[in-house]
Design a protein around this motif. Structure first.
Motif, short mmCIF file in Angstrom:
data_model
loop_
_atom_site.label_atom_id
_atom_site.label_comp_id
_atom_site.label_asym_id
_atom_site.label_seq_id
_atom_site.Cartn_x
_atom_site.Cartn_y
_atom_site.Cartn_z
N LYS A 194 0.84 -1.19 0.00
CA LYS A 194 0.00 0.00 0.00
C LYS A 194 0.88 1.25 0.00
N PHE A 195 0.54 2.17 -0.89
CA PHE A 195 1.37 3.35 -1.12
C PHE A 195 0.56 4.62 -0.88
N LYS A 196 1.27 5.65 -0.44
CA LYS A 196 0.62 6.94 -0.20
C LYS A 196 1.59 8.08 -0.49
N GLN A 197 1.08 9.12 -1.10
CA GLN A 197 1.83 10.37 -1.25
C GLN A 197 1.56 11.20 0.00
N ALA A 198 2.62 11.62 0.68
CA ALA A 198 2.45 12.39 1.92
C ALA A 198 1.61 13.64 1.68
N GLU A 199 0.76 13.95 2.64
CA GLU A 199 -0.11 15.12 2.51
C GLU A 199 0.55 16.37 3.09
N LYS A 200 1.15 16.26 4.26
CA LYS A 200 1.73 17.42 4.94
C LYS A 200 3.24 17.49 4.79
N LEU A 201 3.87 16.36 4.60
CA LEU A 201 5.34 16.30 4.63
C LEU A 201 5.96 16.71 3.31
N GLU A 202 7.06 17.43 3.41
CA GLU A 202 7.84 17.80 2.23
C GLU A 202 9.28 18.05 2.66
N VAL A 203 10.20 17.91 1.73
CA VAL A 203 11.60 18.23 1.97
C VAL A 203 12.10 19.09 0.82
N TYR A 204 13.23 19.72 1.04
CA TYR A 204 13.83 20.58 0.02
C TYR A 204 15.18 19.99 -0.38
N THR A 205 15.34 19.75 -1.66
CA THR A 205 16.54 19.06 -2.12
C THR A 205 17.43 19.98 -2.95
N LYS A 206 18.72 19.80 -2.78
CA LYS A 206 19.70 20.57 -3.53
C LYS A 206 19.83 19.98 -4.92
N VAL A 207 19.68 20.81 -5.94
CA VAL A 207 19.79 20.34 -7.33
C VAL A 207 20.94 21.09 -8.00
N PRO A 208 21.46 20.56 -9.10
CA PRO A 208 22.56 21.24 -9.80
C PRO A 208 22.22 22.68 -10.15
N SER A 209 23.20 23.56 -10.00
CA SER A 209 22.95 24.99 -10.21
C SER A 209 23.31 25.46 -11.61
N THR A 210 23.96 24.61 -12.40
CA THR A 210 24.30 24.97 -13.78
C THR A 210 23.70 23.94 -14.73
N LEU A 211 23.51 24.35 -15.97
CA LEU A 211 22.93 23.45 -16.97
C LEU A 211 23.86 22.26 -17.22
N LYS A 212 25.16 22.50 -17.19
CA LYS A 212 26.13 21.42 -17.41
C LYS A 212 26.03 20.37 -16.32
N ALA A 213 25.97 20.81 -15.06
CA ALA A 213 25.84 19.88 -13.94
C ALA A 213 24.49 19.17 -13.97
N TRP A 214 23.45 19.92 -14.34
CA TRP A 214 22.11 19.32 -14.47
C TRP A 214 22.12 18.23 -15.53
N TYR A 215 22.79 18.49 -16.66
CA TYR A 215 22.85 17.52 -17.75
C TYR A 215 23.57 16.25 -17.29
N ARG A 216 24.68 16.39 -16.55
CA ARG A 216 25.42 15.21 -16.06
C ARG A 216 24.53 14.37 -15.15
N GLN A 217 23.80 15.03 -14.27
CA GLN A 217 22.90 14.30 -13.37
C GLN A 217 21.81 13.60 -14.16
N ARG A 218 21.19 14.31 -15.10
CA ARG A 218 20.09 13.73 -15.86
C ARG A 218 20.57 12.62 -16.80
N LYS A 219 21.79 12.72 -17.27
CA LYS A 219 22.34 11.66 -18.10
C LYS A 219 22.44 10.36 -17.29
N ARG A 220 22.89 10.49 -16.04
CA ARG A 220 22.96 9.32 -15.17
C ARG A 220 21.57 8.78 -14.87
N TRP A 221 20.64 9.69 -14.55
CA TRP A 221 19.26 9.27 -14.30
C TRP A 221 18.64 8.65 -15.54
N GLY A 222 18.96 9.20 -16.71
CA GLY A 222 18.41 8.68 -17.95
C GLY A 222 18.86 7.26 -18.23
#
Length: 373
Positions: A194-222
């Motif tokens: 059984k799965f649920k999306q939290a209603e009240k809970l949230e967190v803030y995540t650090k993401v790449p700040s440049t397009l180049k770093a974002w691309y490297r991360q997304r390439k790995r995720w891809g």
């Protein structure tokens, strides 16, 4: 009693994290009584060792002199845990400051389910982070949709989630794959967790700040996503046939650029044909001196306007849809930022995914993985 459930917070770290110290301080201040925090650090730096010294006795640290990989680190943390509820957190996240006890809310929300996904928002410290925010909105909307329709999930972002110990043990923990969170979600779906999306809970995540770093991360995720699809495409096809009312809309929700892609295939061709025809007829009329029937010009102009209107309506419809879901899920929404995401970042992410899918299926030998699984 909910307060009788012990919660284990498990945090993997590679070398160091600029947010680890503040994360541990927040967890230590949390008043929930039955808790333990286990932090596994691969190849720790001097900064990480200073944090170990500061929190020694309060946090259980497991230090590895070499890189064993995130999956092994997570499973190792689990083997040292004793909690009834397991809370997995990446080391580059911030917890909200508006809750008296984040851990108590986790225990409350997971009470009636096996697996709880916690909403993720970006730390808005760069232009790329502000635009990536809408990718997280798409993910949360998809998980919310699965939660409301099937009460199961096919995959989730593993930066912050909770799972009951018994469910995690029944699933056999994390497998050694690149996208361990997608894999765990798929296996939980097949085991009817059984799965649920939290209603009240949230967190803030650090993401790449440049397009180049974002691309490297997304390439790995891809690559991870493509390998996940390759391993599970038969299962995914069966699920699609069984639950089309959930699966088909979810594909468009999680990747709005698919709609833009479909429009770009058909509409520009029609627009180009119609506009070219109008220009050609106008040119011939002026050079050769024959009269173009006004009805023909009007007909072509109407078609051209109709297709341009369709393109505009699709953009407005997507904007309206995500505006409503943002309000529903308590996400910030800026139309200008969303437009950049819709027209640029989302199509780029789709292109990265499709490219890796082609490589995984047709050229698997060319897939290069430069990180530890």
């Amino acid at each position: 009693m909910l307060s009788h459930l012990k919660i284990s917070v498990l945090i993997p770290v590679f070398r160091e994290s600029s947010l680890l110290e503040s994360l541990l301080e927040c967890l230590m201040r949390d008043p929930y009584p039955l808790k333990e925090v286990i932090c596994v650090i691969d190849n720790p730096t001097e900064k990480s060792l200073m944090i170990v010294k500061k929190f020694g006795g309060k946090v259980k640290f497991i230090l590895n002199g070499h890189r064993i990989g995130k999956v092994n680190a997570l499973n190792e943390a689990f083997n040292h845990s004793t909690g009834d509820v397991l809370l997995f957190l990446d080391s580059d996240i911030k917890l909200p400051e508006n809750l008296n006890s984040f851990l108590e809310e986790v225990v409350k929300e997971i009470k009636d389910v096996d697996l709880l996904d916690i909403k993720k928002k970006t730390i808005r410290d760069s232009f790329i982070a502000k635009i990536t925010h809408y990718d997280y909105l798409c993910n949360s909307t998809t998980n919310w949709f699965f939660s409301k329709t099937l009460r199961k999930c096919l995959g989730f972002n593993g930066a912050a989630f909770a799972i009951k110990r018994k469910a995690f043990e029944n699933l056999g923990g994390f497998r050694r794959v690149i996208s361990e969170d997608l894999d765990l979600g798929t296996r939980s779906f097949l085991e009817d967790c059984k799965f649920k999306q939290a209603e009240k809970l949230e967190v803030y995540t650090k993401v790449p700040s440049t397009l180049k770093a974002w691309y490297r991360q997304r390439k790995r995720w891809g690559i991870g996503l493509a390998l996940w699809i390759k391993e599970n495409y038969k299962t995914l096809a069966k699920i699609m046939v069984k639950f089309p009312k959930t699966l088909i809309p979810s594909i468009f929700i999680i990747s709005p650029s698919i709609i833009l892609f479909l429009i770009s295939i058909f509409i520009p061709t029609v627009i180009s044909y119609e506009s070219s025809t109008i220009l050609l007829l106008t040119f011939l009329s002026s050079k050769l001196g024959f009269l173009i029937p006004p009805t023909l010009l009007v007909f072509l102009a109407v078609l051209l306007i109709k297709n341009l209107t369709l393109l505009l309506v699709s953009l407005l419809a997507s904007t309206l849809f995500y505006y409503v879901t943002a309000k529903k899920l308590n996400y910030r929404f800026n139309p200008a930022e969303f437009l950049v995401f819709y027209l640029f970042l989302s199509p780029l992410w789709l292109l990265i995914t499709v490219t890796n899918l082609i490589k995984v299926f047709l050229q698997p030998n060319k897939i290069k993985i430069d990180w530890k699984v």
